[in-house]
Scaffold this motif. Structure first.
Motif, short mmCIF file in Angstrom:
data_model
loop_
_atom_site.label_atom_id
_atom_site.label_comp_id
_atom_site.label_asym_id
_atom_site.label_seq_id
_atom_site.Cartn_x
_atom_site.Cartn_y
_atom_site.Cartn_z
N GLN A 2 -5.59 9.48 27.10
CA GLN A 2 -4.53 9.48 26.10
C GLN A 2 -3.77 8.17 26.13
O GLN A 2 -3.75 7.47 27.13
N THR A 3 -3.11 7.89 25.00
CA THR A 3 -2.27 6.71 24.88
C THR A 3 -0.86 7.14 24.51
O THR A 3 -0.68 8.02 23.67
N VAL A 4 0.11 6.51 25.16
CA VAL A 4 1.52 6.69 24.82
C VAL A 4 1.99 5.37 24.23
O VAL A 4 1.92 4.32 24.88
N TYR A 5 2.42 5.43 22.99
CA TYR A 5 2.95 4.26 22.29
C TYR A 5 4.47 4.35 22.32
O TYR A 5 5.03 5.38 21.95
N ILE A 6 5.12 3.28 22.75
CA ILE A 6 6.58 3.21 22.74
C ILE A 6 6.95 2.13 21.74
O ILE A 6 6.63 0.96 21.95
N LEU A 7 7.60 2.53 20.65
CA LEU A 7 8.03 1.57 19.64
C LEU A 7 9.53 1.39 19.74
O LEU A 7 10.29 2.34 19.62
N SER A 8 9.93 0.15 19.97
CA SER A 8 11.34 -0.17 20.17
C SER A 8 11.77 -1.29 19.23
O SER A 8 10.94 -1.91 18.57
N GLY A 9 13.05 -1.51 19.20
CA GLY A 9 13.63 -2.58 18.40
C GLY A 9 15.03 -2.20 17.98
O GLY A 9 15.45 -1.07 18.18
N PRO A 10 15.74 -3.14 17.38
CA PRO A 10 17.12 -2.87 16.97
C PRO A 10 17.18 -1.87 15.81
O PRO A 10 16.18 -1.63 15.12
N ALA A 11 18.35 -1.33 15.58
CA ALA A 11 18.56 -0.39 14.48
C ALA A 11 18.17 -1.04 13.16
O ALA A 11 18.48 -2.21 12.90
N GLY A 12 17.47 -0.27 12.33
CA GLY A 12 17.13 -0.72 11.00
C GLY A 12 15.89 -1.58 10.89
O GLY A 12 15.53 -2.02 9.80
N VAL A 13 15.21 -1.84 12.00
CA VAL A 13 14.05 -2.73 11.98
C VAL A 13 12.79 -2.03 11.48
O VAL A 13 11.83 -2.69 11.08
N GLY A 14 12.78 -0.69 11.49
CA GLY A 14 11.62 0.05 11.02
C GLY A 14 10.87 0.82 12.09
O GLY A 14 9.70 1.16 11.90
N LYS A 15 11.54 1.10 13.19
CA LYS A 15 10.89 1.86 14.29
C LYS A 15 10.38 3.21 13.81
O LYS A 15 9.23 3.57 14.06
N SER A 16 11.23 3.96 13.13
CA SER A 16 10.86 5.31 12.70
C SER A 16 9.76 5.26 11.65
O SER A 16 8.79 6.03 11.73
N THR A 17 9.88 4.37 10.70
CA THR A 17 8.86 4.25 9.65
C THR A 17 7.51 3.87 10.26
O THR A 17 6.48 4.47 9.94
N THR A 18 7.52 2.88 11.14
CA THR A 18 6.29 2.43 11.79
C THR A 18 5.72 3.52 12.68
O THR A 18 4.51 3.77 12.69
N VAL A 23 1.62 7.60 13.91
CA VAL A 23 1.27 8.96 14.33
C VAL A 23 0.32 9.62 13.31
O VAL A 23 -0.54 10.40 13.68
N ARG A 24 0.46 9.27 12.03
CA ARG A 24 -0.43 9.83 11.00
C ARG A 24 -1.85 9.28 11.12
O ARG A 24 -2.79 9.93 10.67
N THR A 25 -2.02 8.09 11.71
CA THR A 25 -3.36 7.51 11.84
C THR A 25 -4.12 8.04 13.05
O THR A 25 -5.33 7.88 13.13
N LEU A 26 -3.41 8.66 13.98
CA LEU A 26 -4.04 9.17 15.20
C LEU A 26 -4.55 10.59 14.96
O LEU A 26 -3.90 11.39 14.31
N LYS A 27 -5.70 10.88 15.54
CA LYS A 27 -6.35 12.18 15.28
C LYS A 27 -5.56 13.36 15.85
O LYS A 27 -5.43 14.40 15.21
N VAL A 76 0.82 10.25 22.23
CA VAL A 76 2.25 10.35 21.96
C VAL A 76 2.79 9.03 21.41
O VAL A 76 2.44 7.96 21.91
N VAL A 77 3.65 9.15 20.41
CA VAL A 77 4.38 8.00 19.88
C VAL A 77 5.86 8.26 20.13
O VAL A 77 6.41 9.24 19.65
N VAL A 78 6.48 7.39 20.93
CA VAL A 78 7.91 7.49 21.25
C VAL A 78 8.65 6.46 20.41
O VAL A 78 8.35 5.26 20.48
N ASP A 79 9.61 6.93 19.65
CA ASP A 79 10.42 6.09 18.76
C ASP A 79 11.85 6.08 19.32
O ASP A 79 12.58 7.05 19.17
N TYR A 80 12.20 4.98 20.00
CA TYR A 80 13.54 4.91 20.58
C TYR A 80 13.83 3.47 21.01
O TYR A 80 12.90 2.74 21.37
#
Length: 106
Positions: A2-18, A23-27, A76-80
Motif C-alpha cells: 500500500q501507499t500513503v500519500y501525504i499532501l501538504s501546503g499552505p491554506a488555499g493552495v489546492g490540497k483538498s482538490t488535489t 483518491v479518485r484515480t486509485l483503485k 490512503v491519501v492524507v490531506d493536511y
C-alpha cells in the motif's frame, strides 16, 4: 504494498482538490482530511497551532485511521498541513506495515 500519500501546503493552495482528484484515480483508496479529524474533538478543543497536545491528538488519530485502512489493503491519501517532522513521524510509525509513504508539498 500500500501507499500513503501525504499532501501538504499552505491554506488555499489546492490540497483538498488535489487529494480528492488523486483518491479518485486509485483503485482501492481512502481519503483522510486532517481538518475533519481535528474537528472531531468538539468541546475543549484547542487550536492545533497553539497546542502541542491538540496537534498530537490529531496525528494520533490520523495514524490510527491510516493503519486501519492500510491493514485492509487500502491506499490512503492524507490531506493536511504537514511539516516534514510530522511526515517522518507518520512514516516511522507505519514502518511495520511495509507501506510506501509519499510526502508532497504543493
Amino acid at each position: 504494498m500500500q501507499t500513503v500519500y501525504i499532501l501538504s501546503g499552505p491554506a488555499g493552495v489546492g490540497k483538498s482538490t488535489t487529494s480528492r482528484a488523486l483518491v479518485r484515480t486509485l483503485k482501492n483508496s481512502a481519503y483522510i482530511s486532517g481538518d475533519y479529524v481535528s474537528h472531531m474533538h468538539v468541546n475543549g478543543r484547542q487550536k492545533p497551532w497553539e497546542s502541542k497536545l491538540e496537534l498530537s491528538l490529531i496525528w494520533d488519530n490520523i495514524l490510527s485511521l491510516t493503519r486501519n485502512f492500510v491493514s485492509k489493503g487500502i491506499d490512503v491519501v492524507v490531506d493536511y498541513v504537514t511539516f516534514p517532522e510530522e511526515a517522518y513521524w507518520l512514516r516511522n510509525r507505519l514502518r511495520e506495515l511495509s507501506v510506501n509513504v509519499v510526502y508532497t508539498v504543493l
